[in-house]
Enzyme design. Structure first.
Site, short mmCIF file in Angstrom:
data_model
loop_
_atom_site.label_atom_id
_atom_site.label_comp_id
_atom_site.label_asym_id
_atom_site.label_seq_id
_atom_site.Cartn_x
_atom_site.Cartn_y
_atom_site.Cartn_z
N GLU A 115 0.79 -1.22 0.00
CA GLU A 115 0.00 0.00 0.00
C GLU A 115 0.82 1.28 0.00
OE1 GLU A 115 -3.44 0.39 -0.06
OE2 GLU A 115 -3.43 -1.74 -0.57
N SER A 496 -54.98 -21.26 37.32
CA SER A 496 -54.87 -21.62 38.74
C SER A 496 -53.50 -21.35 39.33
CB SER A 496 -55.23 -23.09 38.92
OG SER A 496 -56.59 -23.29 38.60
#
Length: 844
Positions: A115, A496
């Protein structure tokens, strides 16, 4: 006259100003007539104008390069389990942030070779490289081709982090300005660190460490030279060097070898090292997602994500600690073993219920005209169960269907392996399929066979009693088929399972477990508009006067409503609200479970009972740390500095204050737990009795029945489960909590509880244990409770001065027990409430 001299008029001052300016002009006029001076002035003015225009066009509004000193790249959020092991991550960009010193020098040289060879020599801009880029741009102007960048690493950092990726000469100039500024603010090492942590390298990998994991399943410190060179060529265009394609692989080899040659030219490696690396293959691994099991946690991790987003935000714009950018570390009580048992048990229960009910239909639909492969992949519908797969129906005829999968492969579904009756029409499933349907299949030899996702669903939660930490959570069959979490989002009638809290209110207001309550018809006048409301048991019958304990164990509606009426519904709903179940109106139907709540709330309420009335908020997260390790949630969290010392240092030991809040009298909570232990021993959940350990709990079945429940647990761990359709409808008259929900609970919890000691429920201070006759509630002398499932004499828990005064002899208690046993047998044969002990949650 003197006053006039000391205060000259304003017009006099203006005159002198004009005269002075005229004098300057007169002095400059001869100079202006000189050609050299005139040209110098024009050039200076032009230069200043050019600087101004350059600033106006390029430099105005550019971000301050100094902000990069505090720049923090977006990092994923990591979740650790109960053992401290990372198990999940929330990420849109896979990235691991490292320091410059963490990167091998050879890896840095690979990127410089590919690069920016002169990175350590230039001041942000490589003039020869820039000139070459300008020439290339001019030569390609109008051709539609993109010119080569010519950017240094510093310029790439400026582009990626500060100004964006716009393709224009203007952006390039701005990039150069920022690069120059950055070199004045940051060191070369800091710039490289930003670059190596930020750059996109394909496979959703941002930064070199993430790429090393994505391509080679290694850390950067373990990479070999040829692998470093491959990663170094990716910034120019990861898609060009995809190792999965033949063309990309060839390009990658060629470009990698070029990078190795550049490293050798710059003296960073020897010719022998270059040749050895060139001789090696790429060595990349197959593309894969996160290194974590994507299926781990499922509904649990999705719920953690929801709560994190609610607390900290989702994106970087929402704050520095956002879920997808803040780099949070979350410590959770998630228990992989408990989660696996919970998920398996709930799935098995859903499959058992759905067996024999036919095919429930496709799990989704796509538009086959838009390309089934792309549409199927974009649907994000999948399943993780026993080798099952989601397939798209491509075509269908009499012999069967052609199906396709998300990976692009196809297969055959013979008609003989798709004969499940379609629930809506009754005909075979194969005849109801059409192109675009998404179905579930499993391998059957060379072909595929149809499988069915149960239409019924449910949720389950496992919670620690003494902390509120949620160890496991399952909110349906598979969260990838439906992310709707039935454990936390589904509002369901608890039936219940609400009754223990009704009786808790009664115990707080003068009743005892031995109080006699009439199991008989009860009608209540509700006003001129509603008239008279009559309640009844499921069988329509009644058992007469019975103890509170018996009413709870046998889940009697009439006794529950009568106890609520005598106590006062305002007190009952206040108790229910204090337990965090729900905020209900004081109507009697709410005493039978007519209100709505979630599994998470019910489990937390039962855990509060087991914790002697001290309530902890349910916790899916222990604490949250930011990227630097600072705890940012909960707000008042502080470390225990000396808790992990190897040896005592002689100083005072750390002390912790009480946590949670007391929402129920400890003695009342214990009485309820002691009563509901009888539900396991001889009531509606005897299916759990063979676990042979102290357990309490309550079954529940709501009107219809539309939902079936079981919630309960041990002194240390409580779990709850419900089953029902997402759009509530009847499960069938045979559906009961004891038959469907309790076995699921048992399958999940039995292996978890096996690893825990068998500890009894401890009574709080003040509780008096008294031997009483189980059926009459009278005090017994001369007899001791036994371990039989239905003993005549039992221990009962009473608050001080509330134990029964009337007594019964041992012989009378035994005779009454025999009579009661015969009556129970008769009622069982007559299909009374013993067959429907969950009791519908009330007929209301």
């Amino acid at each position: 006259m003197e006053e006039a001299r000391s205060n000259p008029p304003a017009s006099s001052f203006a005159y002198r100003l004009r005269r002075g300016a005229g004098g300057i002009a007169d002095r400059l006029k001869p100079l202006w007539q000189r050609r050299l001076f005139r040209w110098a002035a024009i050039l200076l003015g032009g230069f200043l104008l050019a600087i101004f225009l350059f600033w106006l066009i390029f430099a105005r509004g550019l971000p301050d390069a100094a902000t990069l000193l505090e720049y923090e790249p977006p990092l994923p959020t990591m979740v650790r389990d109960i053992n401290g092991q990372p198990v999940h991550s929330y990420a849109r960009e896979r990235r691991v942030q490292l320091q410059y010193s963490d990167y091998p020098q050879q890896l840095i040289h690979a990127y410089l070779a590919a690069e920016d060879k002169t990175f350590f020599e230039h001041h942000g801009v490589d003039i020869p490289g820039f000139a070459g880029a300008v020439f290339d741009y001019a030569s390609k102007l109008g051709s539609g081709q993109r010119a080569r960048g010519g950017s240094t690493i510093t310029q790439q950092v400026a582009k990626n982090l500060l100004i964006g990726d716009e393709y224009s000469p203007t952006r390039k100039v701005k990039e150069m300005i920022l690069a120059w500024r950055m070199e004045n603010v940051l060191t070369k090492q800091q710039i490289l660190e930003l670059y190596l942590n930020q750059i996109f390298l394909g496979r959703n990998a941002y930064g070199v460490q993430a790429a090393a994991r994505a391509y080679f399943d290694k850390d950067v410190a373990d990479l070999q030279l040829h692998e470093m060179a491959y990663l170094a060529i990716l910034p120019k265009g990861p898609a060009n060097y995809r190792p999965e394609s033949t063309t990309g692989h060839a390009r990658a080899i060629d470009r990698r070898n070029w990078a190795l040659g550049e490293m050798e030219k710059n003296g960073w490696i020897s010719a022998a090292q270059r040749d050895a690396a060139i001789a090696l293959p790429l060595g990349t691994v197959a593309a894969h997602g996160s290194s974590f099991d994507a299926n781990a946690g499922g509904y649990y991790m999705e719920e953690v994500r929801r709560r994190l987003i609610q607390q900290f935000g989702e994106k970087a714009e929402d704050g520095p600690n956002s879920v997808y950018a803040g780099g949070l570390w979350v410590r959770s009580p998630y228990d992989p073993v408990a989660q696996d048992h919970t998920q398996t048990a709930l799935r098995n229960g859903l499959l058992r219920f759905g067996a024999g009910r036919g095919w429930s239909g496709p799990v989704g639909h796509i538009d086959p005209d838009k390309g089934w492969e792309r549409e199927l992949a974009a649907s994000f519908i999948s399943v993780d169960y026993a080798g099952w797969r989601v397939a798209a129906v491509i075509s269908r005829d009499r012999s069967g269907a052609q199906i396709g999968f998300a990976d692009g492969t196809t297969g055959t579904l013979p008609a003989s392996l798709a004969q499940l009756p379609y629930r809506r029409t009754g005909g075979p499933a194969i005849s109801a399929m059409k192109p675009g349907d998404l179905i579930i299949v499993a391998r059957d030899g060379a072909s595929w066979a149809l499988r069915n996702i149960p239409e019924v669903s449910g949720g389950m939660v496992v919670e620690e009693v003494h902390s509120g930490r949620i160890r496991a959570m399952q909110g349906g069959f598979d969260y990838r088929l439906s992310s709707y979490n039935r454990a936390t989002q589904a509002q369901r009638q608890p039936g219940s399972t609400i009754k223990p809290f009704v009786y808790a209110a009664a115990l707080d207001n003068g009743m005892t477990p031995a109080s006699i309550i009439v199991d008989g018809p009860l009608c209540v006048y509700q006003g001129a508009g509603l008239g008279q409301k009559c309640f009844r048991n499921f069988s329509g019958g009644s058992a007469g006067p019975q103890t509170m304990r018996w009413g709870v164990e046998q889940s009697r509606n009439l006794m529950t409503v009568r106890a609520a009426s005598q106590t006062g519904m305002d007190r009952v709903v206040r108790t229910i609200k204090n337990m965090g179940i729900g905020d209900y109106q004081p109507y009697l139907s709410f005493a039978l479970g007519a209100g709505e709540t979630t599994v998470e709330r019910m489990v937390n309420a039962y855990a509060t009972l087991a914790n002697q009335g001290r309530q902890f908020a349910p916790k899916l997260m222990d604490y949250v740390q930011d990227r630097r390790g600072k705890v940012i949630w909960p707000e008042r969290w502080h470390p225990c500095d000396n808790c992990n010392m190897a040896n005592w240092d002689g100083k005072p030991m750390p002390r912790f204050g009480f946590e949670g809040r007391q929402v129920m009298n400890p003695m009342t909570a214990y009485q309820v737990v002691h009563i509901t232990e009888g539900v396991i021993q001889r009531g509606t959940a005897t299916v759990l009795a063979d676990l042979k350990r102290p357990l309490f709990g309550k079954t529940g079945t709501t009107n219809g029945p539309t939902n079936v429940w079981f919630v309960g647990g041990s002194p240390d761990l409580v779990a709850g489960v419900y089953i029902g359709y997402d759009q509530p409808r009847s499960l069938g008259g045979w559906a009961q909590g004891g038959r469907i929900a309790a076995p699921i609970w048992k399958e999940a919890m039995a292996p978890i509880l096996e690893t825990m000691p068998k500890t009894p429920f401890i009574a709080p201070a003040g509780i008096r244990m008294v031997a009483i006759d189980r059926r009459s509630g009278k005090r017994v002398y001369g007899a001791w409770p036994t371990d039989e499932p239905k003993p005549a004499v039992i221990w009962e828990a009473f608050k001080p001065e509330s134990e029964p005064r009337r007594t019964i002899r041992k012989e009378e208690a035994e005779a009454q027990a025999k009579v009661a046993a015969k009556a129970d047998a008769v009622r069982t044969r007559q299909r009374n409430d013993a067959d429907f002990l969950q009791d519908q949650g009330g007929i209301y």
